[in-house]
Motif scaffolding. Structure first.
Motif, mmCIF file in Angstrom:
data_model
loop_
_atom_site.group_PDB
_atom_site.id
_atom_site.type_symbol
_atom_site.label_atom_id
_atom_site.label_comp_id
_atom_site.label_asym_id
_atom_site.label_seq_id
_atom_site.Cartn_x
_atom_site.Cartn_y
_atom_site.Cartn_z
ATOM 1 N N ASN A 209 11.130 23.540 42.778
ATOM 2 C CA ASN A 209 10.751 23.467 44.196
ATOM 3 C C ASN A 209 11.882 23.946 45.113
ATOM 4 O O ASN A 209 11.924 23.624 46.288
ATOM 5 C CB ASN A 209 10.274 22.062 44.585
ATOM 6 N N MET B 264 8.011 15.874 44.495
ATOM 7 C CA MET B 264 9.178 15.515 43.695
ATOM 8 C C MET B 264 9.504 14.039 43.891
ATOM 9 O O MET B 264 9.443 13.509 44.993
ATOM 10 C CB MET B 264 10.364 16.370 44.121
ATOM 11 N N PHE C 247 12.588 11.248 42.912
ATOM 12 C CA PHE C 247 14.006 11.327 42.551
ATOM 13 C C PHE C 247 14.424 10.166 41.659
ATOM 14 O O PHE C 247 13.710 9.187 41.476
ATOM 15 C CB PHE C 247 14.848 11.358 43.822
ATOM 16 N N SER D 205 4.604 11.194 47.495
ATOM 17 C CA SER D 205 4.450 12.565 47.000
ATOM 18 C C SER D 205 2.989 12.933 46.817
ATOM 19 O O SER D 205 2.565 14.008 47.213
ATOM 20 C CB SER D 205 5.162 12.735 45.662
#
Lengths: 281, 252
Positions: B52, B88, B90, B162
């Motif tokens: 990304n 995404m 994390f 997300s």
């Protein structure tokens, strides 16, 4: 064995006594200053004091309304100039740490912190007052904004530096453009630190006298035109305190008292804001 | 829709002088879970951060080669469109600290300035939170700050954030490494559910985890893709000696 332990305990106690003593020695004068201002100032304070103009020598009951309005206006205009400049510079410094521009900016910010306020007054006099052809509130505000900039820039930069990078990445990974990420995620997360930096810088310049003498000059009447000379609390304190008249001295004490209360108030607001808007990561 | 969703061609990534990814060519299918494994420093995280284009945020980071999503190069695609397509999550949970749980879920809409009607927004929040199995736990506290949740709940909130944007691919960067075993189990169940709707690429250090949740596993070593195969096949019958050593615990 026992004696050495006793000796050590004695040294511990002695150390404690010394730091308490020195702290007291340091705090006492500050409290005495405050006490003196409160005692002398409070007797000058009444309703007339806030709504009347200064009276000529000999007449009683003069007030500081022109200086109050002047100070508020000067600080407002100075904030309008310095807050956007300072906050955006702070953003740049925290975002781009290793560029030449950020190096020189940080350096000049640090140097600017140490420039005596009277020097700033003289420079603004040369550059703004002379070019504009006369003393004005706006030139005073410019001088004050120059003095506010370093602490706004520093507090913004230091606050934003502490915000975890993952927050920025989280926002970017949602497809949020960079500028929105900064304005809507990073700035709100650091708002407490930035605000307290701004308020403290206002508290700091509220009492600045030297740069105003060369720029805003002073005005015995109420003025709200930023292109005309304007009075301010520190200027009125200065002018009245060096005068030989008892009445005027009293006004100076009263104005000092008001100024101290304003600064105290700003500091309390900062503390409350810090507690209330604390951001937890 | 079957078929390839993501394809990399001779893809390399560098930080300044040092090359962290070397000529990676890989094809990932729609709705599969791919685990990316390998010892520390092998480029797993860099690999998914390239997909990304988060890799390029780092100063001095450069890339070579191409990555295609749905047969469009990510370098010609609009960055904002790309990142909405690819969600995404994390390593450390990172809900937005100034936002409530509710706002966090729809953060992608709020921050992008996409206007939604209140009813639509409520629907997105409920659907996303239900999908990450967080709805029942937080439905009464939607307007509390997201940072008050536990670590595992925060991580599920981040996944909800997300998927509320309806991405096609979900990149997970060691999403459970900061979590306790119970939260980890919940996230793993979740991945199993999510795979029906999304393609998932997950970086993990945990071999059992890769074995439990992934369809295929990619083994990275020193920036190279050594092996990419069905997870069971790769674990039972590794083709490469390094893979064998890693999964038998001889190094790592």
């Amino acid at each position: 064995m026992v004696t050495t332990i006793k000796y050590r305990e004695f040294k511990n106690k002695l150390f404690k006594v010394i730091i308490i003593l020195l702290t007291t020695v340091c705090t006492l004068p500050l409290l005495l200053v405050l006490y003196k201002i409160f005692r002398e100032g409070i007797s000058a304070i009444n309703w007339d004091f806030f709504v009347n103009l200064p009276k000529p020598v000999g007449e009683t009951g003069g007030g500081i309304v022109n200086a109050l309005i002047g100070s508020v206006l000067l600080i407002l205009v100075a904030s309008v100039i310095s807050i956007p400049l300072g906050v955006f510079t702070g953003i740049y410094l925290s975002e781009y740490r290793n560029t030449k521009l950020s190096y020189f900016t940080l350096l000049s910010v640090d140097v600017l912190t140490g420039v005596p306020s009277i020097v700033i007054g003289i420079i603004i006099y040369l550059w703004v007052v002379k070019t504009m052809g006369g003393f004005s509130a706006i030139s005073g505000s410019i001088a004050l904004s120059v003095m506010m900039l370093p602490s706004i820039i520093k507090s913004t930069e230091e606050t934003l530096k502490l915000i975890p990078n993952t927050l920025k990445e989280a926002s970017l990974s949602l497809g949020v453009p960079y500028y929105r990420t900064i304005l809507k995620v990073i700035l709100p997360a650091g708002i407490t630190g930035i605000l307290s930096g701004i308020i403290l810088s206002i508290a700091r310049v509220a009492g600045e006298t030297a740069p105003l003498l060369f720029t805003a000059f002073g005005n015995p009447f109420i003025n709200t035109n930023i292109l005309k000379p304007i009075s301010s609390l520190p200027a009125i304190i200065f002018n009245y305190a060096i005068s030989p008249y008892e009445d005027w001295h009293k006004l100076a004490w009263g104005a000092s008292f008001v100024l101290i209360i304003i600064v105290l108030f700003l500091n309390i607001i900062t503390k409350i804001a810090q507690r209330k808007w604390k951001v937890q990561f | 829709m079957e078929g390839t969703i993501l394809k990399t061609f001779n893809f390399s990534a560098n930080f300044g002088e040092s090359q962290v990814l070397k000529n990676i060519s890989i094809e990932i299918n729609r709705n599969e879970v791919v685990a990316v494994m390998g010892p520390s420093g092998c480029g797993k995280t860099t690999f998914i951060r390239c997909i990304n284009r988060m890799h390029e945020l780092t100063q001095g980071a450069t890339v070579n080669g191409d990555i295609r999503v749905d047969d469009n190069s990510i370098y010609t695609m609009n960055l904002i469109v790309l990142r909405r397509k690819i969600g995404m999550v994390f390593q450390h949970p990172n809900p937005f600290p100034t936002m409530s749980i509710y706002q966090n879920v729809v953060a992608g809409y709020l921050l992008n300035g996409i206007k939604l009607k209140k009813t639509e927004r409520d629907e997105v929040v409920e659907r996303s939170l239900k999908r990450v199995a967080l709805w029942d736990e937080v439905k009464d506290d939607l307007h509390k700050k997201g940072t008050f949740l536990s670590g595992g709940q925060q991580q599920r909130l981040c996944i909800a954030r997300s998927i509320s944007m309806n991405p096609e691919i979900l990149l997970l960067d060691e999403p459970t490494s900061a979590l306790d075993p119970i939260s980890t189990a919940k996230i793993e169940e979740l991945i199993f559910e999510l795979k029906k709707n999304y393609t998932i690429i997950i970086v993990t250090h945990n071999m059992q985890q890769a074995g439990r949740i992934s369809d295929r596993t990619a083994f990275f070593y020193l920036g190279e893709l050594l092996e990419f195969n069905d997870t069971t096949e790769l674990f039972i019958n590794p083709k490469h000696e390094k893979t064998q050593n890693y999964i038998t615990g001889r190094f790592g």
